[in-house]
Design a protein around this motif. Sequence first.
Motif: not given
Length: 182
Positions: A64, A67-68, A71, A112-113, A115-117, A119-120, A163
Amino acid sequence: MRRFLRTAPMWQRMLFTGALFGVPMFVVGYANSPDDLPAGARVGVAAVGAVVGGTLFGLFRGWFSARQDTELRQATEGTSPTEEHLAIRAAWRGPVPSDPVVRRAALRIAEGQRRQTRAWWWPSVVLWLALTALGISLAVSGSPAGWTTVVFLGFLMFQLWLSRRLAQRAALLAGDGLSPTQ
């Protein structure tokens, strides 16, 4: 330490984060093992739990974080190390940067953060709710592990706060119609 975690190869990140997770797992495993077991068996049970938990956590966290960082490098492409540092900081807090390069990089990081937040979000909320319910049931049953309720509830509250915070920060950085790709 932050620089190490950003620049180290993935296997070192996995090892480091797995060990950080495994040590508390060992302590909790030893404290919660049955008292009627011999000390060597208690250590063995705790060690197995720590190794398994630390390995799984290290694999996940190492992957993880790599990957971060990929990005992050993409979001700060074309910036100097100083500008990158300022953009990373501005993506989370402080005044909106006046330098358009830093501001765009900060906006790309925040988006980007976000979007990740996003998504999860649901899986995270469901996980922390389930673990909070488990912690409450442990506390009600008198288990010494009932204290974990506070930790799980804290992670749930953080997920809910994060979020909203990222959305607000991205909107602030995008003020005056700035887009991440301008």
